[in-house]
Write an enzyme that holds these catalytic residues in place. Structure first.
Site, mmCIF file in Angstrom:
data_model
loop_
_atom_site.group_PDB
_atom_site.id
_atom_site.type_symbol
_atom_site.label_atom_id
_atom_site.label_comp_id
_atom_site.label_asym_id
_atom_site.label_seq_id
_atom_site.Cartn_x
_atom_site.Cartn_y
_atom_site.Cartn_z
ATOM 1 N N GLU A 53 -5.260 -11.189 0.382
ATOM 2 C CA GLU A 53 -4.672 -10.048 1.079
ATOM 3 C C GLU A 53 -4.642 -10.311 2.580
ATOM 4 O O GLU A 53 -3.755 -9.849 3.288
ATOM 5 C CB GLU A 53 -5.468 -8.787 0.761
ATOM 6 N N HIS B 264 8.924 -8.180 -0.663
ATOM 7 C CA HIS B 264 9.609 -7.202 0.189
ATOM 8 C C HIS B 264 9.834 -5.878 -0.533
ATOM 9 O O HIS B 264 10.862 -5.229 -0.376
ATOM 10 C CB HIS B 264 10.910 -7.769 0.756
ATOM 11 N N CYS C 128 -6.394 2.778 4.167
ATOM 12 C CA CYS C 128 -5.568 2.106 3.160
ATOM 13 C C CYS C 128 -4.826 3.087 2.250
ATOM 14 O O CYS C 128 -4.043 2.674 1.404
ATOM 15 C CB CYS C 128 -6.405 1.142 2.328
#
Length: 158
Positions: free
Chosen positions: A131, A69, A24
């Site tokens: 998530e 985005h 991550c």
């Protein structure tokens, strides 16, 4: 008596976790879902705490303008700042802490929601960030002290 409603907002964003030490720490993205739990002490003439479309306009409008985005990065992540600075166009949102699901929920509850809901007569009391389909984190206001509490449920094996 407080009445609570919930509005779900979906958005896509990228992030990386500074000093994570695992995968991550790399740039990656998610199709997030944010659940906004909003309360009001009174109802309007129609019987609503806040109209669902008004709630959507307020919170989704902010997310669309700032996070959707885009990349969310920690304010101390100079490597991410440099890398994303080379990409044009690039939407970058700098957080005062790592963009974990927990911190994203905390930011939306403590920083964004009071501004977005100002003048509506309603207030966010809980924000849940999904998530993945199996993993979410949640920030909620402690009704006694007004402090933010964190709750996280993460899927096994991630």
């Amino acid at each position: 008596m407080a009445l609570t409603i919930m509005r779900r907002i979906k958005f896509c964003a990228g992030h990386r976790l500074l000093h994570h030490g695992g995968k991550c720490e790399n740039f990656h993205g998610h199709n997030y879902v944010a659940d906004f739990f909003v309360q009001g002490e009174t109802q309007d003439d129609v019987g609503r705490v806040i109209d669902f479309s008004d709630l959507k306009r307020r919170v989704k409008g902010w997310i669309d303008e700032n996070w959707d985005h885009g990349f969310l990065i920690h304010q101390d992540d100079e490597n991410a700042r440099q890398a994303l600075g080379m990409v044009t166009p690039s939407r970058v949102f700098v957080l005062p802490y790592n963009p974990t699901a927990e911190n994203m929920a905390k930011y939306l509850l403590e920083e964004m929601s009071p501004v977005a809901l100002d003048g509506s007569g309603a207030r966010a009391v809980r924000v849940r960030i999904w998530e993945t389909d199996e993993s979410f984190a949640e920030a909620s206001l402690d009704p006694v002290s007004g402090n933010t509490e964190m709750y996280s449920e993460m899927a096994m094996g991630e």
